[in-house]
Structure formats: structure tokens, C-alpha cells
Design a protein around this motif. Sequence first.
Motif, mmCIF file in Angstrom:
data_model
loop_
_atom_site.group_PDB
_atom_site.id
_atom_site.type_symbol
_atom_site.label_atom_id
_atom_site.label_comp_id
_atom_site.label_asym_id
_atom_site.label_seq_id
_atom_site.Cartn_x
_atom_site.Cartn_y
_atom_site.Cartn_z
ATOM 1 N N ASN A 7 0.867 -1.182 0.000
ATOM 2 C CA ASN A 7 0.000 0.000 0.000
ATOM 3 C C ASN A 7 0.903 1.231 0.000
ATOM 4 N N LEU A 8 0.991 1.902 -1.150
ATOM 5 C CA LEU A 8 1.914 3.024 -1.288
ATOM 6 C C LEU A 8 1.554 4.181 -0.357
ATOM 7 N N ALA A 9 0.264 4.493 -0.206
ATOM 8 C CA ALA A 9 -0.141 5.589 0.677
ATOM 9 C C ALA A 9 0.272 5.289 2.116
ATOM 10 N N SER A 10 0.090 4.048 2.545
ATOM 11 C CA SER A 10 0.482 3.664 3.896
ATOM 12 C C SER A 10 1.991 3.792 4.077
ATOM 13 N N LYS A 11 2.751 3.326 3.110
ATOM 14 C CA LYS A 11 4.214 3.420 3.178
ATOM 15 C C LYS A 11 4.660 4.883 3.208
ATOM 16 N N GLY A 29 15.988 -7.383 -9.859
ATOM 17 C CA GLY A 29 17.243 -6.696 -9.598
ATOM 18 C C GLY A 29 17.127 -5.189 -9.463
ATOM 19 N N HIS A 30 15.901 -4.696 -9.377
ATOM 20 C CA HIS A 30 15.662 -3.255 -9.231
ATOM 21 C C HIS A 30 14.971 -2.981 -7.902
ATOM 22 N N ASP A 31 15.283 -1.825 -7.315
ATOM 23 C CA ASP A 31 14.580 -1.364 -6.127
ATOM 24 C C ASP A 31 13.367 -0.553 -6.544
ATOM 25 N N LEU A 32 12.240 -0.796 -5.898
ATOM 26 C CA LEU A 32 11.031 0.017 -6.036
ATOM 27 C C LEU A 32 11.043 0.952 -4.835
ATOM 28 N N MET A 33 11.139 2.242 -5.099
ATOM 29 C CA MET A 33 11.338 3.200 -4.004
ATOM 30 C C MET A 33 10.305 4.318 -4.057
ATOM 31 N N LEU A 34 9.953 4.778 -2.870
ATOM 32 C CA LEU A 34 9.106 5.955 -2.735
ATOM 33 C C LEU A 34 9.973 7.093 -2.220
ATOM 34 N N VAL A 35 9.702 8.288 -2.713
ATOM 35 C CA VAL A 35 10.413 9.464 -2.235
ATOM 36 C C VAL A 35 9.433 10.623 -2.136
ATOM 37 N N LYS A 36 9.611 11.417 -1.111
ATOM 38 C CA LYS A 36 8.882 12.679 -0.991
ATOM 39 C C LYS A 36 9.840 13.763 -1.451
ATOM 40 N N ALA A 37 9.374 14.583 -2.365
ATOM 41 C CA ALA A 37 10.212 15.641 -2.919
ATOM 42 C C ALA A 37 9.613 16.995 -2.573
ATOM 43 N N ARG A 38 10.476 17.927 -2.246
ATOM 44 C CA ARG A 38 10.065 19.319 -2.055
ATOM 45 C C ARG A 38 11.297 20.181 -2.236
ATOM 46 N N GLY A 39 11.144 21.220 -3.067
ATOM 47 C CA GLY A 39 12.281 22.070 -3.387
ATOM 48 C C GLY A 39 13.158 21.401 -4.429
ATOM 49 N N ALA A 89 10.465 20.085 -6.918
ATOM 50 C CA ALA A 89 9.044 20.065 -6.567
ATOM 51 C C ALA A 89 8.751 21.370 -5.825
ATOM 52 N N ASP A 90 7.951 22.231 -6.426
ATOM 53 C CA ASP A 90 7.644 23.515 -5.794
ATOM 54 C C ASP A 90 6.810 23.322 -4.534
ATOM 55 N N GLU A 91 5.990 22.269 -4.505
ATOM 56 C CA GLU A 91 5.255 21.847 -3.313
ATOM 57 C C GLU A 91 5.510 20.353 -3.182
ATOM 58 N N GLU A 92 5.232 19.777 -2.029
ATOM 59 C CA GLU A 92 5.563 18.368 -1.844
ATOM 60 C C GLU A 92 4.926 17.483 -2.909
ATOM 61 N N ALA A 93 5.736 16.588 -3.442
ATOM 62 C CA ALA A 93 5.284 15.599 -4.424
ATOM 63 C C ALA A 93 5.731 14.221 -3.948
ATOM 64 N N HIS A 94 4.948 13.217 -4.292
ATOM 65 C CA HIS A 94 5.278 11.832 -3.959
ATOM 66 C C HIS A 94 5.590 11.107 -5.258
ATOM 67 N N ILE A 95 6.739 10.443 -5.269
ATOM 68 C CA ILE A 95 7.276 9.873 -6.496
ATOM 69 C C ILE A 95 7.618 8.401 -6.279
ATOM 70 N N LEU A 96 7.356 7.575 -7.299
ATOM 71 C CA LEU A 96 7.838 6.201 -7.326
ATOM 72 C C LEU A 96 9.063 6.171 -8.225
ATOM 73 N N LEU A 97 10.161 5.645 -7.704
ATOM 74 C CA LEU A 97 11.403 5.493 -8.459
ATOM 75 C C LEU A 97 11.666 4.008 -8.657
ATOM 76 N N ILE A 98 12.187 3.651 -9.806
ATOM 77 C CA ILE A 98 12.638 2.283 -10.047
ATOM 78 C C ILE A 98 14.080 2.380 -10.524
ATOM 79 N N GLU A 99 14.990 1.766 -9.759
ATOM 80 C CA GLU A 99 16.412 1.849 -10.083
ATOM 81 C C GLU A 99 17.072 0.501 -9.839
ATOM 82 N N PRO A 100 18.116 0.182 -10.598
ATOM 83 C CA PRO A 100 18.869 -1.027 -10.287
ATOM 84 C C PRO A 100 19.358 -0.973 -8.841
ATOM 85 N N GLN A 101 19.299 -2.091 -8.160
ATOM 86 C CA GLN A 101 19.729 -2.130 -6.761
ATOM 87 C C GLN A 101 21.141 -1.565 -6.638
ATOM 88 N N GLY A 102 21.313 -0.696 -5.641
ATOM 89 C CA GLY A 102 22.615 -0.114 -5.379
ATOM 90 C C GLY A 102 22.902 1.176 -6.119
#
Length: 118
Positions: A7-11, A29-39, A89-102
Motif C-alpha cells: 500500500n503506497l499511501a500507507s508506506k 534486480g531493481h529497487d522500487l522506491m518511494l520518495v517525498k520531494a520538495r524544493g 518540486a515547488d510543493e511536496e510531491a510523492h514519487i515512485l522510483l525504479i532503479e537497479p539495486q545499489g
Amino acid sequence: MTHIPINLASKLGTFHEHYKPRTVGQFNGHDLMLVKARGPFNWHVHEDTDDFFLVLSGRLRILLRDGEVSLGPGELYVVPRGVEHCPVADEEAHILLIEPQGTPNTGDPATAAARVLI
């Protein structure tokens, strides 16, 4: 094996820091990551991998040396490897990132945020 959806909202509710990605799963072999961005983040480049951004909420601008890409909820953009960029991000944004592990989020292991699994 248990079959529990992520559950992405919960995470997203488990942390408040900006530009400190949290790993919520792995995929081929990829990380699924959540990030909060601002500025603004910082200008950086990933020499060996593309950089995947999917906006879940808010708006994100990805500055490029020759222009910018503006993303809203449900939109994604892949910055090609070797292309310098700066997420903003001029105001807070929630982003899903997918990147190779590491993959360091700054492109440099010396300045990258530590991987945190939630």
C-alpha cells in the motif's frame, strides 16, 4: 510465502523527510522506491543507468541542461543514462522510483542517501 500487496499511501505515511528514498520492494534486480520531494534536489548524472520517475501526487519538474519536463500525477519520465538533471518540486510531491539495486540517488556513492527498506 505470503501474498500481501504494498500500500503506497500507507508506506508514504511512515516517513516525512524529503529526497530520502525508501525501498518498498524489489523487482528483477531493481529497487522500487518511494520518495517525498520538495524544493530542488541537486544537479546530478547517472552514467550507467536510466532514472525512472512516476509522479503519484503533486507535481515534479525535471530540469535538464537543454529544457525541462513537467510531470503531474500519473505521469512518468525516464531520464536517459548520462543526462544531467535536477528534480524540483515547488510543493511536496510523492514519487515512485525504479532503479537497479545499489544505484546512488545522487549519482555518486559518496553523497548518496542510504537505502532504507520499509
